[in-house]
Enzyme design. Structure first.
Site, PDB file in Angstrom:
ATOM      1  N   HIS A  93     -16.436 -11.677   7.409  1.00 30.74           N
ATOM      2  CA  HIS A  93     -15.977 -13.037   7.131  1.00 30.74           C
ATOM      3  C   HIS A  93     -16.753 -14.077   7.927  1.00 30.74           C
ATOM      4  O   HIS A  93     -17.045 -15.157   7.416  1.00 30.74           O
ATOM      5  CB  HIS A  93     -14.472 -13.149   7.402  1.00 30.74           C
ATOM      6  CG  HIS A  93     -13.661 -12.235   6.522  1.00 30.74           C
ATOM      7  ND1 HIS A  93     -12.300 -12.131   6.617  1.00 30.74           N
ATOM      8  CD2 HIS A  93     -14.038 -11.391   5.524  1.00 30.74           C
ATOM      9  CE1 HIS A  93     -11.871 -11.250   5.714  1.00 30.74           C
ATOM     10  NE2 HIS A  93     -12.913 -10.790   5.055  1.00 30.74           N
ATOM     11  N   LYS A 146     -11.245 -16.394   6.913  1.00 28.83           N
ATOM     12  CA  LYS A 146     -12.266 -16.065   5.907  1.00 28.83           C
ATOM     13  C   LYS A 146     -12.631 -17.376   5.231  1.00 28.83           C
ATOM     14  O   LYS A 146     -11.735 -18.168   4.921  1.00 28.83           O
ATOM     15  CB  LYS A 146     -11.693 -15.060   4.901  1.00 28.83           C
ATOM     16  CG  LYS A 146     -12.709 -14.523   3.919  1.00 28.83           C
ATOM     17  CD  LYS A 146     -12.077 -13.450   3.035  1.00 28.83           C
ATOM     18  CE  LYS A 146     -13.070 -12.885   2.051  1.00 28.83           C
ATOM     19  NZ  LYS A 146     -12.471 -11.865   1.175  1.00 28.83           N
ATOM     20  N   ASP A 198     -17.712 -10.907  -0.263  1.00 29.21           N
ATOM     21  CA  ASP A 198     -17.168 -10.070   0.812  1.00 29.21           C
ATOM     22  C   ASP A 198     -17.468  -8.602   0.518  1.00 29.21           C
ATOM     23  O   ASP A 198     -16.765  -7.959  -0.244  1.00 29.21           O
ATOM     24  CB  ASP A 198     -15.649 -10.312   0.846  1.00 29.21           C
ATOM     25  CG  ASP A 198     -14.973  -9.653   2.021  1.00 29.21           C
ATOM     26  OD1 ASP A 198     -15.643  -9.375   3.021  1.00 29.21           O
ATOM     27  OD2 ASP A 198     -13.752  -9.439   1.929  1.00 29.21           O
ATOM     28  N   ASP A 229     -17.662  -5.884   2.634  1.00 32.86           N
ATOM     29  CA  ASP A 229     -16.890  -4.850   3.339  1.00 32.86           C
ATOM     30  C   ASP A 229     -17.640  -3.522   3.424  1.00 32.86           C
ATOM     31  O   ASP A 229     -17.097  -2.461   3.087  1.00 32.86           O
ATOM     32  CB  ASP A 229     -15.518  -4.638   2.654  1.00 32.86           C
ATOM     33  CG  ASP A 229     -14.586  -5.829   2.854  1.00 32.86           C
ATOM     34  OD1 ASP A 229     -14.768  -6.595   3.816  1.00 32.86           O
ATOM     35  OD2 ASP A 229     -13.659  -5.984   2.035  1.00 32.86           O
ATOM     36  N   GLU A 285      -6.294 -13.861  10.667  1.00 32.33           N
ATOM     37  CA  GLU A 285      -7.639 -13.490  10.205  1.00 32.33           C
ATOM     38  C   GLU A 285      -8.225 -14.592   9.336  1.00 32.33           C
ATOM     39  O   GLU A 285      -7.639 -14.980   8.327  1.00 32.33           O
ATOM     40  CB  GLU A 285      -7.547 -12.178   9.419  1.00 32.33           C
ATOM     41  CG  GLU A 285      -8.874 -11.738   8.823  1.00 32.33           C
ATOM     42  CD  GLU A 285      -8.769 -10.391   8.118  1.00 32.33           C
ATOM     43  OE1 GLU A 285      -7.760  -9.670   8.316  1.00 32.33           O
ATOM     44  OE2 GLU A 285      -9.702 -10.062   7.358  1.00 32.33           O
ATOM     45  N   GLU A 306     -13.012 -10.765  11.513  1.00 34.81           N
ATOM     46  CA  GLU A 306     -13.680  -9.729  10.704  1.00 34.81           C
ATOM     47  C   GLU A 306     -15.172 -10.024  10.622  1.00 34.81           C
ATOM     48  O   GLU A 306     -15.575 -11.143  10.276  1.00 34.81           O
ATOM     49  CB  GLU A 306     -13.073  -9.675   9.298  1.00 34.81           C
ATOM     50  CG  GLU A 306     -13.877  -8.740   8.396  1.00 34.81           C
ATOM     51  CD  GLU A 306     -13.257  -8.430   7.047  1.00 34.81           C
ATOM     52  OE1 GLU A 306     -12.021  -8.260   6.998  1.00 34.81           O
ATOM     53  OE2 GLU A 306     -14.008  -8.355   6.064  1.00 34.81           O
ATOM     54  N   ASP A 339       0.855  -1.197   0.000  1.00 35.99           N
ATOM     55  CA  ASP A 339       0.000   0.000   0.000  1.00 35.99           C
ATOM     56  C   ASP A 339       0.890   1.245   0.000  1.00 35.99           C
ATOM     57  O   ASP A 339       0.494   2.303  -0.464  1.00 35.99           O
ATOM     58  CB  ASP A 339      -0.890   0.065   1.253  1.00 35.99           C
ATOM     59  CG  ASP A 339      -1.850  -1.096   1.357  1.00 35.99           C
ATOM     60  OD1 ASP A 339      -2.120  -1.738   0.327  1.00 35.99           O
ATOM     61  OD2 ASP A 339      -2.325  -1.365   2.484  1.00 35.99           O
TER      62      ASP A 339
HETATM   63  C1  GLT Z   1      -8.011  -7.482   2.227  1.00 35.07           C
HETATM   64  C2  GLT Z   1      -8.923  -8.422   2.953  1.00 35.07           C
HETATM   65  C3  GLT Z   1      -9.035  -8.098   4.387  1.00 35.07           C
HETATM   66  C4  GLT Z   1      -7.760  -8.228   5.146  1.00 35.07           C
HETATM   67  C5  GLT Z   1      -6.729  -7.276   4.692  1.00 35.07           C
HETATM   68  C6  GLT Z   1      -5.442  -7.560   5.432  1.00 35.07           C
HETATM   69  S1  GLT Z   1      -6.509  -7.270   3.007  1.00 35.07           S
HETATM   70  O1  GLT Z   1      -8.610  -6.228   2.100  1.00 35.07           O
HETATM   71  O2  GLT Z   1     -10.195  -8.374   2.324  1.00 35.07           O
HETATM   72  O3  GLT Z   1     -10.046  -8.829   5.013  1.00 35.07           O
HETATM   73  O4  GLT Z   1      -8.031  -7.905   6.485  1.00 35.07           O
HETATM   74  O5  GLT Z   1      -4.576  -8.328   4.685  1.00 35.07           O
HETATM   75 MN    MN Z   2     -10.111  -8.005   7.055  1.00 35.32          MN
HETATM   76 MN    MN Z   3     -13.559  -8.533   4.157  1.00 37.77          MN
END
Ligand code: GLT
Ligand code: MN
Ligand code: MN
Length: 397
Positions: free
Chosen positions: A227, A190, A262, A264, A188, A224, A64
């Site tokens: 997720h 997912k 996803d 977000d 994390e 998250e 980034d």
């Molecule tokens: C990406 C992903 C996220 C993660 C980030 C960290 S990158 O945007 O969708 O869930 O947390 O790598």
């Molecule tokens: Mn994330």
């Molecule tokens: Mn996400």
């Protein structure tokens, strides 16, 4: 722009510990069907804008800030300029991470790729990103295994992949120790996307995996919202389990409809009730960590919309926090909760309610008679409790 016109009780301040990623507010709105709709906002501008909005910090992936093919001198210049913006605003970098998913080299994963060269390259890239994170003062290192998975199980035995994953994390823990960095890892989970299936798909899977590592004390979780909801789970339950285990090292807040890609979305925008119970959990536990928003503005937005999104994320958290206080002070709600605690006439903490085994306690229990007809008749008044909660959330209480 959209900056907060007036200050009120819900105005974000650095002490609230809100953070965003460069990749979140900097998200240019690309999706699998469409090109970017916004220019990427330069990191220094992100820092200034977030500081203006009252955020505490900004997090980043290595790339980034530093493009993949940057020369060492270019890297140093970019880091210097970024640090100057941090110094000018007081914004911190509490968390850093590695991009192990964009480069085509990672198409079969990073630490779990079938290609041993890729596994080594992933370690090299992560060590460099750990160095960058440490240089910027980050104390949490997020590992999101975005491409650690498969489309077809013909490709690899998941046990082999988990073994590689474990070795990589063990290696990285020792790297952090060898460099004397004050850094903990937050894993994390997912369930899928971008891979068909991702290994360690939920917070619970991750938690069990942590205890198989060489340095479990250095490794915790970064759950998250989106997720867990993609997996159809109640997010606050996963977070509660992480908290109870002392493993909530970081959190990614956003919004999501269950069962979809996803999304977000802005925190609280899709499931305000779920968001309320999450805030209640975090605030009730006095959790000291960063409230990180891993989400982005709708693709319909221009840069003004991005800052509306960022401001709205923090504001919703603070509004929900105020609603939690109200829930805790609401006489009718508290009376119902008190009745639940006292149910059976005992009250919490009465020694006789404890279930610790002893011969005597087992004998007592075996001899006890229960008034089952009355227990079977009695309801729990959860309809009333939930309606009161809803009325409080909808603003009429
Ligand atoms: C990406 C992903 C996220 C993660 C980030 C960290 S990158 O945007 O969708 O869930 O947390 O790598
Ligand atoms: Mn994330
Ligand atoms: Mn996400």
């Amino acid at each position: 722009m959209s900056a907060p016109a007036t200050q009120d009780a819900y105005t974000p301040r650095p002490e609230h510990h809100f953070t965003f990623g460069l990749w979140t507010v900097g998200n240019p709105g690309r999706d699998p069907f469409g090109e970017p709709v916004r220019p990427i906002i330069p990191p220094a501008r992100v820092v200034h804008k977030l500081a203006e909005l009252g955020a505490y910090g900004v997090n980043l992936h290595d790339n980034d800030l530093v493009p993949r093919d940057a020369s060492p001198s270019e890297r140093d210049r970019l880091v210097r300029e970024f640090k100057a913006a941090l110094d000018a605003t007081g914004l911190r970098v509490p968390m850093a991470t590695t991009n192990l998913f964009s480069d085509p080299a990672f198409r079969d994963g990073a630490f779990t790729s079938n290609d041993a060269r890729v596994r080594s390259y992933a370690l090299q890239k992560t060590m460099a990103a750990l160095d960058l994170g440490a240089e910027l003062g980050a104390t949490t290192y997020v590992c999101w295994g975005g491409r650690e998975g498969v489309e077809t199980n013909a490709a690899k035995d998941p046990r082999t992949a988990l073994g590689w994953y474990r070795e990589a994390l063990n290696f990285l823990c020792e790297y952090v120790q060898s460099r004397g960095y004050d850094m903990r890892f937050a894993l994390e989970a997912k369930p899928n996307e971008p891979r068909g299936d991702i290994f360690l798909p939920t917070t619970g899977h991750m938690l069990a995996f942590i205890y198989t590592l060489d340095h479990p004390e250095m490794v915790g979780l970064n759950p998250e919202v989106a997720h867990e909801q993609m997996a159809g789970l109640d997010f606050s339950h996963g977070v509660a389990q992480a908290l109870e285990a002392g493993k909530l090292f970081h959190i990614d807040l956003n919004g999501q409809k269950p069962g979809r890609f996803d999304q977000d979305l802005r925190f609280g925008s899709d499931d305000p009730k779920g968001a309320f119970f999450l805030v209640k959990l975090l605030e009730g536990a006095r959790w000291p960590g960063m409230r990180h928003f891993d989400s982005h503005a709708y693709r319909t937005e221009d840069e003004d919309g991005v800052w509306d999104f960022a401001h709205g994320s923090m504001r919703t958290y603070l509004i929900l926090k105020a609603r939690v206080t109200r829930f805790n002070e609401d006489p009718e709600i508290q009376q119902l909760l008190g009745e639940l605690r006292d149910r059976g006439g005992g009250g919490r903490g009465r020694p006789a309610d404890r279930v610790a085994f002893s011969e005597e306690r087992a004998r007592q229990l075996m001899a006890e008679t229960f008034d089952l007809p009355s227990i079977r008749r009695q309801g729990y008044a959860y309809e009333r409790l939930d309606q009161l909660t809803m009325e409080l959330l909808l603003g009429v209480r």
